[in-house]
Design an enzyme around this catalytic site. Structure first.
Site, PDB file in Angstrom:
ATOM      1  N   ASP A  18       0.853  -1.195   0.000  1.00  0.00           N
ATOM      2  CA  ASP A  18       0.000   0.000   0.000  1.00  0.00           C
ATOM      3  C   ASP A  18       0.886   1.241   0.000  1.00  0.00           C
ATOM      4  OD1 ASP A  18      -2.484  -1.405   0.064  1.00  0.00           O
ATOM      5  OD2 ASP A  18      -2.027  -1.948   2.126  1.00  0.00           O
ATOM      6  N   LYS A  51       1.076  -8.150  -2.818  1.00  0.00           N
ATOM      7  CA  LYS A  51      -0.228  -7.720  -3.354  1.00  0.00           C
ATOM      8  C   LYS A  51      -0.093  -6.296  -3.887  1.00  0.00           C
ATOM      9  CE  LYS A  51      -3.987  -6.310  -0.764  1.00  0.00           C
ATOM     10  NZ  LYS A  51      -4.580  -5.104  -1.368  1.00  0.00           N
ATOM     11  N   ASP A  85      -4.591  -7.127  -7.207  1.00  0.00           N
ATOM     12  CA  ASP A  85      -5.863  -6.896  -6.501  1.00  0.00           C
ATOM     13  C   ASP A  85      -6.611  -5.732  -7.151  1.00  0.00           C
ATOM     14  OD1 ASP A  85      -7.863  -6.700  -4.556  1.00  0.00           O
ATOM     15  OD2 ASP A  85      -6.568  -5.682  -3.110  1.00  0.00           O
ATOM     16  N   LEU A  86      -7.185  -5.987  -8.344  1.00  0.00           N
ATOM     17  CA  LEU A  86      -7.889  -4.906  -9.050  1.00  0.00           C
ATOM     18  C   LEU A  86      -9.404  -5.096  -9.034  1.00  0.00           C
ATOM     19  CD1 LEU A  86      -5.444  -4.290 -12.065  1.00  0.00           C
ATOM     20  CD2 LEU A  86      -5.569  -3.105  -9.870  1.00  0.00           C
ATOM     21  N   LYS A  87      -9.875  -6.190  -8.490  1.00  0.00           N
ATOM     22  CA  LYS A  87     -11.323  -6.421  -8.277  1.00  0.00           C
ATOM     23  C   LYS A  87     -12.155  -6.056  -9.513  1.00  0.00           C
ATOM     24  CE  LYS A  87     -11.004  -5.379  -3.307  1.00  0.00           C
ATOM     25  NZ  LYS A  87      -9.680  -4.707  -3.195  1.00  0.00           N
ATOM     26  N   TYR A  88     -11.922  -6.788 -10.603  1.00  0.00           N
ATOM     27  CA  TYR A  88     -12.667  -6.484 -11.836  1.00  0.00           C
ATOM     28  C   TYR A  88     -14.168  -6.710 -11.651  1.00  0.00           C
ATOM     29  CZ  TYR A  88      -8.048  -6.887 -14.059  1.00  0.00           C
ATOM     30  OH  TYR A  88      -6.728  -6.750 -14.416  1.00  0.00           O
ATOM     31  N   HIS A  89     -14.972  -5.811 -12.215  1.00  0.00           N
ATOM     32  CA  HIS A  89     -16.437  -5.912 -12.150  1.00  0.00           C
ATOM     33  C   HIS A  89     -16.993  -5.167 -13.354  1.00  0.00           C
ATOM     34  CE1 HIS A  89     -20.296  -5.344  -9.457  1.00  0.00           C
ATOM     35  NE2 HIS A  89     -20.519  -6.027 -10.568  1.00  0.00           N
ATOM     36  N   ASP A  90     -17.407  -5.924 -14.372  1.00  0.00           N
ATOM     37  CA  ASP A  90     -17.874  -5.282 -15.610  1.00  0.00           C
ATOM     38  C   ASP A  90     -18.647  -6.341 -16.395  1.00  0.00           C
ATOM     39  OD1 ASP A  90     -17.997  -3.597 -17.961  1.00  0.00           O
ATOM     40  OD2 ASP A  90     -16.189  -2.602 -17.251  1.00  0.00           O
ATOM     41  N   THR A 115     -15.632  -7.986 -21.055  1.00  0.00           N
ATOM     42  CA  THR A 115     -14.599  -7.039 -20.604  1.00  0.00           C
ATOM     43  C   THR A 115     -13.782  -7.626 -19.461  1.00  0.00           C
ATOM     44  OG1 THR A 115     -15.990  -5.217 -21.295  1.00  0.00           O
ATOM     45  CG2 THR A 115     -14.266  -4.686 -19.711  1.00  0.00           C
ATOM     46  N   THR A 147     -15.989  -5.244   3.067  1.00  0.00           N
ATOM     47  CA  THR A 147     -16.114  -5.180   4.536  1.00  0.00           C
ATOM     48  C   THR A 147     -16.502  -3.784   5.011  1.00  0.00           C
ATOM     49  OG1 THR A 147     -13.730  -4.974   4.574  1.00  0.00           O
ATOM     50  CG2 THR A 147     -14.625  -7.109   5.201  1.00  0.00           C
ATOM     51  N   ARG A 173      -3.149  -9.444  12.513  1.00  0.00           N
ATOM     52  CA  ARG A 173      -2.212  -8.719  13.369  1.00  0.00           C
ATOM     53  C   ARG A 173      -1.512  -9.682  14.328  1.00  0.00           C
ATOM     54  NH1 ARG A 173      -2.739  -5.589  10.064  1.00  0.00           N
ATOM     55  NH2 ARG A 173      -3.093  -3.354  10.142  1.00  0.00           N
ATOM     56  N   GLN A 218      -7.760  -1.452  11.657  1.00  0.00           N
ATOM     57  CA  GLN A 218      -8.488  -2.722  11.517  1.00  0.00           C
ATOM     58  C   GLN A 218      -9.308  -2.965  12.785  1.00  0.00           C
ATOM     59  OE1 GLN A 218      -8.773  -4.428   8.858  1.00  0.00           O
ATOM     60  NE2 GLN A 218      -6.899  -4.303   7.631  1.00  0.00           N
ATOM     61  N   GLY A 254      -0.217  -6.030   5.678  1.00  0.00           N
ATOM     62  CA  GLY A 254       0.467  -4.808   5.264  1.00  0.00           C
ATOM     63  C   GLY A 254       1.351  -4.259   6.364  1.00  0.00           C
ATOM     64  N   ARG A 255       0.812  -3.284   7.115  1.00  0.00           N
ATOM     65  CA  ARG A 255       1.622  -2.487   8.042  1.00  0.00           C
ATOM     66  C   ARG A 255       2.451  -3.260   9.065  1.00  0.00           C
ATOM     67  NH1 ARG A 255      -3.522   1.250   8.699  1.00  0.00           N
ATOM     68  NH2 ARG A 255      -4.368  -0.787   8.093  1.00  0.00           N
TER      69      ARG A 255
HETATM   70  O1  C5P Z   1      -1.875  -2.803   6.733  1.00  0.00           O
HETATM   71  P1  C5P Z   1      -2.933  -3.874   6.762  1.00  0.00           P
HETATM   72  O2  C5P Z   1      -2.406  -5.226   7.191  1.00  0.00           O
HETATM   73  O3  C5P Z   1      -4.156  -3.444   7.535  1.00  0.00           O
HETATM   74  O4  C5P Z   1      -3.360  -4.027   5.223  1.00  0.00           O
HETATM   75  C1  C5P Z   1      -4.395  -4.882   4.829  1.00  0.00           C
HETATM   76  C2  C5P Z   1      -4.597  -4.833   3.343  1.00  0.00           C
HETATM   77  O5  C5P Z   1      -5.732  -5.643   3.041  1.00  0.00           O
HETATM   78  C3  C5P Z   1      -4.884  -3.455   2.788  1.00  0.00           C
HETATM   79  O6  C5P Z   1      -4.394  -3.409   1.435  1.00  0.00           O
HETATM   80  C4  C5P Z   1      -6.396  -3.395   2.773  1.00  0.00           C
HETATM   81  O7  C5P Z   1      -6.896  -2.526   1.814  1.00  0.00           O
HETATM   82  C5  C5P Z   1      -6.743  -4.843   2.416  1.00  0.00           C
HETATM   83  N1  C5P Z   1      -8.083  -5.259   2.821  1.00  0.00           N
HETATM   84  C6  C5P Z   1      -8.521  -5.179   4.117  1.00  0.00           C
HETATM   85  N2  C5P Z   1      -9.797  -5.582   4.434  1.00  0.00           N
HETATM   86  C7  C5P Z   1     -10.584  -6.053   3.478  1.00  0.00           C
HETATM   87  C8  C5P Z   1     -10.172  -6.152   2.170  1.00  0.00           C
HETATM   88  C9  C5P Z   1      -8.876  -5.738   1.869  1.00  0.00           C
HETATM   89  O8  C5P Z   1      -7.783  -4.778   5.006  1.00  0.00           O
HETATM   90  N3  C5P Z   1     -11.775  -6.479   3.810  1.00  0.00           N
END
Ligand code: C5P
Length: 233
Positions: free
Chosen positions: A11, A33, A60-65, A69, A119, A180, A189, A209-210
């Site tokens: 991110d 990702k 992770d581009l979540k296509y919806h069309d 397409t 979510t 976490r 979160q 991520g973080r």
């Molecule tokens: O930093 P962190 O671990 O919270 O990052 C989680 C990643 O997962 C982010 O890219 C966030 O957009 C993605 N994500 C999420 N919850 C979802 C769907 C995707 O945290 N329900």
């Protein structure tokens, strides 16, 4: 493909920051990702660069069309060499099946998973778009549609993993964010699980991520998470 179950979420707003982080990681110990922001700024060249460095990439581009397409976009992602990509299950059966067929024909076949209900949406948000199901019910309905349309799995919260795994089988791939490790900040979160709890609940891949990207030593943080996963897997 490596056998790591950790997908590090890049991110970052630009290639420089994403690349700096990836240089500290080990491509055999995690996957990456790439989402809408980084992809929109840096494009397929960055995806190819990470793949060429040895990383498996979840696009992770979540296509919806419309089906045609989405199928063409999925084929383009497969041609890039990504390991996994996703679409919105609410695009419906024809869209999902057409996407699968497009990937079946490609020489390099990535995993195809679906997003069920975002979510960020609650029951009242669904009612506003004329969906009378609760979020839980709608998640299950769309996960079943995803499976019967031939896709490999869904993105879901680790809190939903146990139920989805019981209903859809252990082979159906569950990809879960909101992870976490003990003692790490929950950031924004709200419903979190530790890596070990998520694996025990039935998650196949953990999007993190973080806890890794903001760690003083990202590789050490990743290795600790892998060790925790290996202790229960
Ligand atoms: O930093 P962190 O671990 O919270 O990052 C989680 C990643 O997962 C982010 O890219 C966030 O957009 C993605 N994500 C999420 N919850 C979802 C769907 C995707 O945290 N329900």
């Amino acid at each position: 493909m490596n056998n790591s179950r950790v997908v590090v979420s890049l991110d970052f707003p630009d290639a420089k920051q994403a690349t700096e982080l990836c240089q500290k990681l080990d491509p055999t110990a995690c996957k990456l990702k790439i989402g809408k922001e980084l992809f929109t700024r840096e494009g397929p060249a960055l995806v190819e660069r990470f793949i060429n460095t040895g990383f498996d990439v979840f696009l992770d581009l979540k296509y919806h069309d419309i089906p045609n397409t989405v199928a063409s976009a999925c084929r383009a992602a497969a041609d890039l060499g990504v390991w996994m990509l996703n679409v919105h299950a609410s695009g419906g059966r024809v869209m999902l099946e057409t996407a699968c067929e497009a990937l079946d024909k490609s020489t390099h076949k990535p995993l195809l998973i679906a997003v069920t209900v975002l979510t960020s949406m609650a029951d009242e948000d669904l009612r506003e778009i004329a969906i009378s199901n609760s979020v839980d019910k709608q998640v299950m309905l769309l996960a079943k549609l995803t499976k019967s349309s031939g896709l490999d799995g869904v993105v879901c919260s680790a809190k939903e993993a146990k139920h989805l795994s019981a209903e859809l089988g252990k082979e159906f791939c569950l990809v879960t964010p909101g992870i976490r490790p003990v003692n790490s900040s929950s950031d924004d979160q709200k419903r979190i699980m530790t890596p070990a709890e998520a694996i025990v609940a039935g998650s196949h891949y953990l999007v993190i991520g973080r806890p890794i990207t903001k760690a003083d030593d990202p590789l050490e943080a990743l290795n600790a998470i892998n060790a925790e996963i290996n202790s229960v897997a």
